[in-house]
Design an enzyme around this catalytic site. Structure first.
Site, PDB file in Angstrom:
ATOM      1  N   GLU A  60       0.858  -1.179   0.000  1.00 18.88           N
ATOM      2  CA  GLU A  60       0.000   0.000   0.000  1.00 18.88           C
ATOM      3  C   GLU A  60       0.897   1.232   0.000  1.00 18.88           C
ATOM      4  O   GLU A  60       1.777   1.373   0.858  1.00 18.88           O
ATOM      5  CB  GLU A  60      -0.880  -0.040   1.248  1.00 18.88           C
ATOM      6  CG  GLU A  60      -1.803   1.145   1.323  1.00 18.88           C
ATOM      7  CD  GLU A  60      -3.062   0.830   2.117  1.00 18.88           C
ATOM      8  OE1 GLU A  60      -3.435  -0.347   2.229  1.00 18.88           O
ATOM      9  OE2 GLU A  60      -3.663   1.792   2.611  1.00 18.88           O
ATOM     10  N   ARG A  61       0.681   2.081  -0.969  1.00 19.58           N
ATOM     11  CA  ARG A  61       1.496   3.301  -1.136  1.00 19.58           C
ATOM     12  C   ARG A  61       2.977   2.961  -1.334  1.00 19.58           C
ATOM     13  O   ARG A  61       3.851   3.706  -0.882  1.00 19.58           O
ATOM     14  CB  ARG A  61       1.335   4.255   0.045  1.00 19.58           C
ATOM     15  CG  ARG A  61      -0.090   4.485   0.489  1.00 19.58           C
ATOM     16  CD  ARG A  61      -1.012   4.862  -0.634  1.00 19.58           C
ATOM     17  NE  ARG A  61      -2.385   5.047  -0.194  1.00 19.58           N
ATOM     18  CZ  ARG A  61      -3.394   5.263  -1.031  1.00 19.58           C
ATOM     19  NH1 ARG A  61      -3.206   5.277  -2.339  1.00 19.58           N
ATOM     20  NH2 ARG A  61      -4.604   5.446  -0.578  1.00 19.58           N
ATOM     21  N   ASN A 117      -3.431  -1.696   7.548  1.00 19.82           N
ATOM     22  CA  ASN A 117      -4.710  -2.285   7.145  1.00 19.82           C
ATOM     23  C   ASN A 117      -4.436  -3.787   7.137  1.00 19.82           C
ATOM     24  O   ASN A 117      -4.028  -4.360   6.150  1.00 19.82           O
ATOM     25  CB  ASN A 117      -5.136  -1.783   5.772  1.00 19.82           C
ATOM     26  CG  ASN A 117      -5.381  -0.279   5.818  1.00 19.82           C
ATOM     27  OD1 ASN A 117      -6.006   0.229   6.743  1.00 19.82           O
ATOM     28  ND2 ASN A 117      -4.858   0.444   4.837  1.00 19.82           N
ATOM     29  N   LYS A 130      -4.088  -0.258  13.905  1.00 23.64           N
ATOM     30  CA  LYS A 130      -4.960   0.779  13.333  1.00 23.64           C
ATOM     31  C   LYS A 130      -6.380   0.311  13.629  1.00 23.64           C
ATOM     32  O   LYS A 130      -6.834  -0.694  13.075  1.00 23.64           O
ATOM     33  CB  LYS A 130      -4.718   0.877  11.832  1.00 23.64           C
ATOM     34  CG  LYS A 130      -5.708   1.767  11.077  1.00 23.64           C
ATOM     35  CD  LYS A 130      -5.337   1.881   9.594  1.00 23.64           C
ATOM     36  CE  LYS A 130      -6.333   2.727   8.811  1.00 23.64           C
ATOM     37  NZ  LYS A 130      -5.944   2.891   7.404  1.00 23.64           N
ATOM     38  N   GLU A 188     -10.849   4.321   8.955  1.00 29.46           N
ATOM     39  CA  GLU A 188     -11.006   3.943   7.538  1.00 29.46           C
ATOM     40  C   GLU A 188     -11.494   2.507   7.395  1.00 29.46           C
ATOM     41  O   GLU A 188     -10.973   1.726   6.616  1.00 29.46           O
ATOM     42  CB  GLU A 188      -9.687   4.137   6.789  1.00 29.46           C
ATOM     43  CG  GLU A 188      -9.229   5.583   6.781  1.00 29.46           C
ATOM     44  CD  GLU A 188      -7.965   5.835   5.962  1.00 29.46           C
ATOM     45  OE1 GLU A 188      -7.142   4.913   5.853  1.00 29.46           O
ATOM     46  OE2 GLU A 188      -7.830   6.948   5.439  1.00 29.46           O
ATOM     47  N   ARG A 248      -2.447   3.555  16.952  1.00 31.27           N
ATOM     48  CA  ARG A 248      -2.412   4.733  16.082  1.00 31.27           C
ATOM     49  C   ARG A 248      -3.546   5.711  16.380  1.00 31.27           C
ATOM     50  O   ARG A 248      -4.671   5.291  16.670  1.00 31.27           O
ATOM     51  CB  ARG A 248      -2.481   4.310  14.605  1.00 31.27           C
ATOM     52  CG  ARG A 248      -1.264   3.546  14.169  1.00 31.27           C
ATOM     53  CD  ARG A 248      -1.403   3.116  12.736  1.00 31.27           C
ATOM     54  NE  ARG A 248      -0.940   4.079  11.767  1.00 31.27           N
ATOM     55  CZ  ARG A 248      -1.595   4.417  10.671  1.00 31.27           C
ATOM     56  NH1 ARG A 248      -2.812   3.958  10.434  1.00 31.27           N
ATOM     57  NH2 ARG A 248      -1.068   5.237   9.799  1.00 31.27           N
ATOM     58  N   ARG A 267     -12.175  17.313   9.944  1.00 31.46           N
ATOM     59  CA  ARG A 267     -11.352  16.110  10.098  1.00 31.46           C
ATOM     60  C   ARG A 267     -10.085  16.401  10.908  1.00 31.46           C
ATOM     61  O   ARG A 267      -9.625  15.557  11.675  1.00 31.46           O
ATOM     62  CB  ARG A 267     -10.994  15.568   8.712  1.00 31.46           C
ATOM     63  CG  ARG A 267      -9.946  14.486   8.750  1.00 31.46           C
ATOM     64  CD  ARG A 267      -9.823  13.796   7.417  1.00 31.46           C
ATOM     65  NE  ARG A 267      -8.602  13.011   7.370  1.00 31.46           N
ATOM     66  CZ  ARG A 267      -8.153  12.396   6.294  1.00 31.46           C
ATOM     67  NH1 ARG A 267      -8.834  12.473   5.160  1.00 31.46           N
ATOM     68  NH2 ARG A 267      -7.048  11.693   6.313  1.00 31.46           N
ATOM     69  N   ASP A 302      -3.058  14.277   6.746  1.00 29.39           N
ATOM     70  CA  ASP A 302      -2.546  13.008   6.233  1.00 29.39           C
ATOM     71  C   ASP A 302      -1.305  13.168   5.354  1.00 29.39           C
ATOM     72  O   ASP A 302      -1.415  13.104   4.131  1.00 29.39           O
ATOM     73  CB  ASP A 302      -3.653  12.311   5.423  1.00 29.39           C
ATOM     74  CG  ASP A 302      -3.307  10.869   5.130  1.00 29.39           C
ATOM     75  OD1 ASP A 302      -2.312  10.381   5.689  1.00 29.39           O
ATOM     76  OD2 ASP A 302      -4.036  10.228   4.351  1.00 29.39           O
ATOM     77  N   GLU A 342       3.572   9.198  -0.817  1.00 25.59           N
ATOM     78  CA  GLU A 342       2.194   9.079  -1.293  1.00 25.59           C
ATOM     79  C   GLU A 342       1.654  10.396  -1.848  1.00 25.59           C
ATOM     80  O   GLU A 342       0.997  10.411  -2.895  1.00 25.59           O
ATOM     81  CB  GLU A 342       1.307   8.595  -0.133  1.00 25.59           C
ATOM     82  CG  GLU A 342      -0.165   8.561  -0.475  1.00 25.59           C
ATOM     83  CD  GLU A 342      -1.032   8.108   0.693  1.00 25.59           C
ATOM     84  OE1 GLU A 342      -0.487   7.762   1.756  1.00 25.59           O
ATOM     85  OE2 GLU A 342      -2.263   8.092   0.529  1.00 25.59           O
ATOM     86  N   HIS A 371      -4.482  18.306   0.371  1.00 25.90           N
ATOM     87  CA  HIS A 371      -5.339  17.179  -0.023  1.00 25.90           C
ATOM     88  C   HIS A 371      -6.121  17.437  -1.311  1.00 25.90           C
ATOM     89  O   HIS A 371      -7.328  17.221  -1.388  1.00 25.90           O
ATOM     90  CB  HIS A 371      -6.314  16.830   1.112  1.00 25.90           C
ATOM     91  CG  HIS A 371      -6.477  15.348   1.278  1.00 25.90           C
ATOM     92  ND1 HIS A 371      -6.895  14.529   0.257  1.00 25.90           N
ATOM     93  CD2 HIS A 371      -6.265  14.537   2.341  1.00 25.90           C
ATOM     94  CE1 HIS A 371      -6.939  13.285   0.695  1.00 25.90           C
ATOM     95  NE2 HIS A 371      -6.548  13.248   1.944  1.00 25.90           N
ATOM     96  N   TRP A 382     -13.295  12.948   2.155  1.00 25.00           N
ATOM     97  CA  TRP A 382     -12.389  12.339   1.187  1.00 25.00           C
ATOM     98  C   TRP A 382     -12.277  13.224  -0.063  1.00 25.00           C
ATOM     99  O   TRP A 382     -11.470  12.978  -0.942  1.00 25.00           O
ATOM    100  CB  TRP A 382     -12.873  10.934   0.772  1.00 25.00           C
ATOM    101  CG  TRP A 382     -12.566   9.885   1.811  1.00 25.00           C
ATOM    102  CD1 TRP A 382     -11.739  10.028   2.877  1.00 25.00           C
ATOM    103  CD2 TRP A 382     -13.077   8.544   1.863  1.00 25.00           C
ATOM    104  NE1 TRP A 382     -11.701   8.851   3.598  1.00 25.00           N
ATOM    105  CE2 TRP A 382     -12.510   7.927   3.010  1.00 25.00           C
ATOM    106  CE3 TRP A 382     -13.964   7.805   1.068  1.00 25.00           C
ATOM    107  CZ2 TRP A 382     -12.791   6.610   3.373  1.00 25.00           C
ATOM    108  CZ3 TRP A 382     -14.243   6.492   1.426  1.00 25.00           C
ATOM    109  CH2 TRP A 382     -13.661   5.901   2.571  1.00 25.00           C
TER     110      TRP A 382
HETATM  111  C1  BDP Z   1      -3.445   7.246   4.175  1.00 24.38           C
HETATM  112  C2  BDP Z   1      -3.320   6.275   3.054  1.00 24.38           C
HETATM  113  C3  BDP Z   1      -3.931   4.949   3.328  1.00 24.38           C
HETATM  114  C4  BDP Z   1      -3.490   4.452   4.695  1.00 24.38           C
HETATM  115  C5  BDP Z   1      -3.824   5.478   5.744  1.00 24.38           C
HETATM  116  C6  BDP Z   1      -3.277   5.117   7.110  1.00 24.38           C
HETATM  117  O1  BDP Z   1      -3.901   6.846   1.913  1.00 24.38           O
HETATM  118  O2  BDP Z   1      -3.549   4.093   2.311  1.00 24.38           O
HETATM  119  O3  BDP Z   1      -4.100   3.250   4.997  1.00 24.38           O
HETATM  120  O4  BDP Z   1      -3.221   6.700   5.427  1.00 24.38           O
HETATM  121  O5  BDP Z   1      -2.295   5.725   7.499  1.00 24.38           O
HETATM  122  O6  BDP Z   1      -2.407   8.164   4.002  1.00 24.38           O
HETATM  123  O7  BDP Z   1      -3.808   4.256   7.792  1.00 24.38           O
END
Ligand code: BDP
Length: 718
Positions: free
Chosen positions: A180-181, A223, A300, A304, A337, A349, A378, A406, A534, A556
């Protein structure tokens, strides 16, 4: 020549070229390629080396001396079994020093702590000493870097010890090896071939990390997938832990909160349920059987879509403490987290993590750290520091930086992140008056914390050069240096990295250092000037999408963040708006909240202003914004010019690789400028100022661009 032979030769030739061009595997440890000024004067070092023997970590240290010194000096090394006066190099713990070498230890060993070291020169020799094996390994690496950077060894002494306890990489790696990323290929962890097959990369990864003081790694994505906690995977994790242990690196895993249901067959994951608690306790015991020095869990939760204690009407404290209780008998920690934001909260947010966590300050168990992203949204190219850093004096707060880019151009853009990290760490929270910097909160000194930590979301993958962009290696390196000591200067990090990676030629440093230092401001300018944030296109975050307003959750959508309309642009976070400012101390809130004192770098983060608002230099907001975008583009053009000048000091492959990437960066900087300005112009209705070229494409064109296969996308998102 037959066609077939011709094509085979052509293919081999091209392959060799490609392989050759993709350099960088040795990172900042390319001893043979580096060029110490006084190589000749250093040859004495190879004469007779005493290296304390014993543990695996000491073997690693000896191995590094062999790789490093023989590479640097191009000389055969002579190891001796005894510590004699005429040893040229002695690497030994304080407690084992003998004879005149023990007299050379002229500082209090207390200052070295558990991980620090002391290096000093004496007549015809060098001493590297420490209280522990890992301290010696760190000392050996530092000595090698010192020599590599071309420093003189006469009359020098260096005592250094880390000021942060947990210095960790967070890998967002999935079990299918996607990241991821991740923008540097696939995950290093070859789960299919583990535990039997130990890729040399695991060892080199550990060496590189130890060389910059990193002592922990979270192998899996936040995740999380519960399967990593099953015996089949734990055996594989144990094999990795066996490798990393030799370099002082502990392994951590992400814990999926619903694991008791998914792999444990329970009907609930309620943290107050006895069966659930027992399940975690037993699971943890099982993990420690495999990995006796397992570091602990990173979680986490309720963020999300990830499951968490709130699914059962419980709190973050209930969830974190349940896991903390499970790892406590084994000396493990739980890193919980604070990256939470709920779709039901309609305020802002940026305010939510504070609102959710501050009430629990003081209620977490001793072995819990709360991990906070550097800013309240973020990982943007610029954010004010997270208000939690000034608000939880009773809880160890761990910094979370993102090394993978990212929101900063992936691995195509040259952006030197230590500049960003330094800005955050040197921000003043004023929690205990002037000088209460984020760095002091993080290293624990501000509130006398018993444990401290810094995490960086890794930018490492299977690309031959590890990080995709050769200069992205500097971000991994720099993160390590800052995690070791958050007071380190970005400037010094850049200089060291250039010396270790390229050469210590002064002219080259004079070219590359300013280029790296300014690269961070460049990306801010061409993506998110004046505090905008963002504005990325959906899901993949590749390229601009300030017009996006149709996603499942308001927060978002980029339109939520810039709030542009005919009257102006920016997010009002003052009293007349969301009042996110109230989460900062009075001094900070006054500075940001007052238009006279708010730095223009944060202007539209905190204020909604009319298009004709007058900036400090007399420009209107609209003109100033447009000129900032242009400045970002110009800065990338300058980087290209600098790189042309650097060409004389580096080899052709190195030159071409970065040149191609800088060309992409320039193209994408223009894309950001044109797409963003065309869109904002629909509101401002104003002409572009002189110096900003008219976009060659239409807004509709930019809106129509789709990138379904952009790398690093979160698989579960559309
Ligand atoms: C965001 C990302 C996402 C991550 C999330 C996180 O877009 O992919 O899962 O943060 O930190 O920056 O949990």
């Amino acid at each position: 020549m037959s066609k077939k032979i011709f094509f085979t030769l052509f293919f081999l030739f091209s392959l060799a070229n490609v392989l050759h061009a993709q350099q960088g595997y040795t990172l900042w440890m390319d001893y043979a390629g580096s060029n110490p000024q006084s190589r000749k004067n250093l040859k004495f070092l190879a004469k007779s080396i005493y290296m304390e023997a014993g543990s695996d970590i000491l073997k690693s240290a000896q191995n590094e001396i062999e790789i490093g010194l023989s590479g640097l000096l191009n000389e055969k090394l002579n190891f001796s079994d005894t510590m004699e006066n005429d040893n040229s190099l002695v690497v030994s713990k304080v407690s084992s020093l003998k004879g005149s070498w023990s007299q050379s230890m002229d500082v209090s060993s207390e200052k070295l702590g558990n991980e620090g070291f002391y290096i000093r020169s004496r007549d015809g020799g060098i001493l590297v000493t420490a209280n522990t094996d890992i301290g010696l390994l760190y000392g050996v690496f530092r000595l090698l870097q010192f020599i590599q950077a071309g420093h003189h060894l006469e009359d020098f002494s260096l005592l250094d010890a880390p000021s942060v306890d947990l210095r960790m990489l967070n890998h967002w790696d999935n079990l299918d090896r996607t990241i991821e990323r991740g923008y540097a290929g696939f995950s290093l962890w070859n789960w299919q071939k583990l535990p039997e097959y130990i890729d040399q990369r695991y060892i080199d990864y550990a060496r590189a990390n130890a060389s910059i003081g990193i002592n922990g790694t979270v192998l899996t994505n936040v995740n999380a997938n519960a399967l990593v906690l099953t015996p089949m995977y734990l055996e594989k994790v144990a094999a990795l832990a066996d490798v990393f242990r030799k370099y002082g690196i502990k392994v951590y895993l992400t814990a999926r909160f619903s694991a008791p249901m998914e792999i444990g067959g329970l009907e609930t994951a309620d943290p107050l349920n006895t069966e659930v608690r027992n399940w975690w306790a037993q699971k943890t015991n099982e993990i420690y059987k495999w990995i006796p020095d397992f570091g602990g869990f990173l979680v986490k939760a309720n963020s999300e879509g990830q499951p968490g204690p709130q699914n059962y009407g419980r709190t973050h404290v209930d969830g974190a403490n349940m896991l903390a209780e499970a790892v406590q008998p084994h000396g493990g920690v739980v890193i919980w987290r604070a990256f939470v934001y709920s779709e039901d909260d309609e305020t802002d947010r940026a305010k939510q993590a504070y609102a959710e966590f501050v009430p629990y300050d003081g209620q977490f168990m001793e072995n819990v750290l709360v991990q906070v992203k550097n800013g309240p949204i973020d990982f943007q190219s610029r954010e004010p520091f997270h208000p939690l850093f000034g608000a939880m004096s009773k809880t160890p707060l761990m910094m979370e930086f993102q090394i993978t880019q990212e929101y900063l151009g992936f691995s195509s853009h040259l952006v030197f992140l230590p500049k960003l990290f330094e800005e955050v760490l040197q921000s003043d929270t004023y929690v205990k008056g002037k000088g209460s910097t984020v760095a002091k909160v993080i290293d624990g000194s501000q509130h006398n914390k018993r444990i401290s930590g810094m995490a960086g979301v890794s930018n490492i993958g299977t690309d031959l050069n590890w990080t995709g962009h050769p200069f992205a290696q500097a971000n991994w390196f720099g993160f390590g240096r800052l995690a070791w000591n958050p007071e380190t200067k970005a400037n010094d990090i850049a200089e060291d990295w250039i010396k270790l990676t390229y050469t210590n030629n002064k002219e080259l440093i004079a070219l590359l250092k300013p280029m790296m230092i300014n690269s961070r401001e460049a990306v801010v300018n061409y993506m998110n000037p004046l505090g905008l944030h963002h504005l990325f296109d959906t899901g993949h975050h590749y390229g601009p999408g300030p017009w996006v307003d149709n996603l499942g959750r308001p927060d978002w959508n980029p339109t939520y963040y810039h709030k542009a309309d005919e009257n102006g642009i920016g997010f009002d976070r003052t009293k007349s708006g969301s009042n996110a400012l109230e989460q900062y101390s009075d001094e900070v809130s006054y500075t940001f909240g007052n238009l006279k004192t708010c730095p223009e770098t944060y202007l539209l983060w905190f204020h909604h202003l009319p298009w004709d608002y007058t900036l400090n230099n007399g420009n209107s907001l609209w003109d100033g914004l447009a000129l900032r975008y242009q400045e970002g583009v110009d800065q990338v053009s300058e980087m290209i010019e600098t790189w042309e000048k650097a060409r004389n000091f580096i080899n052709n492959d190195q030159y071409h690789e970065v040149k191609m990437l800088l060309d992409i960066q320039l193209k994408e900087a223009k894309w950001w400028r044109d797409a963003s300005l065309l869109y904002f112009q629909t509101f401002s209705g104003m002409e572009l100022p002189e110096g900003v070229p008219k976009p060659t494409k239409s807004l509709e064109y930019y809106k129509s661009l789709k990138f379904p296969f952009a790398p690093g996308i979160r698989p579960q998102w559309d």
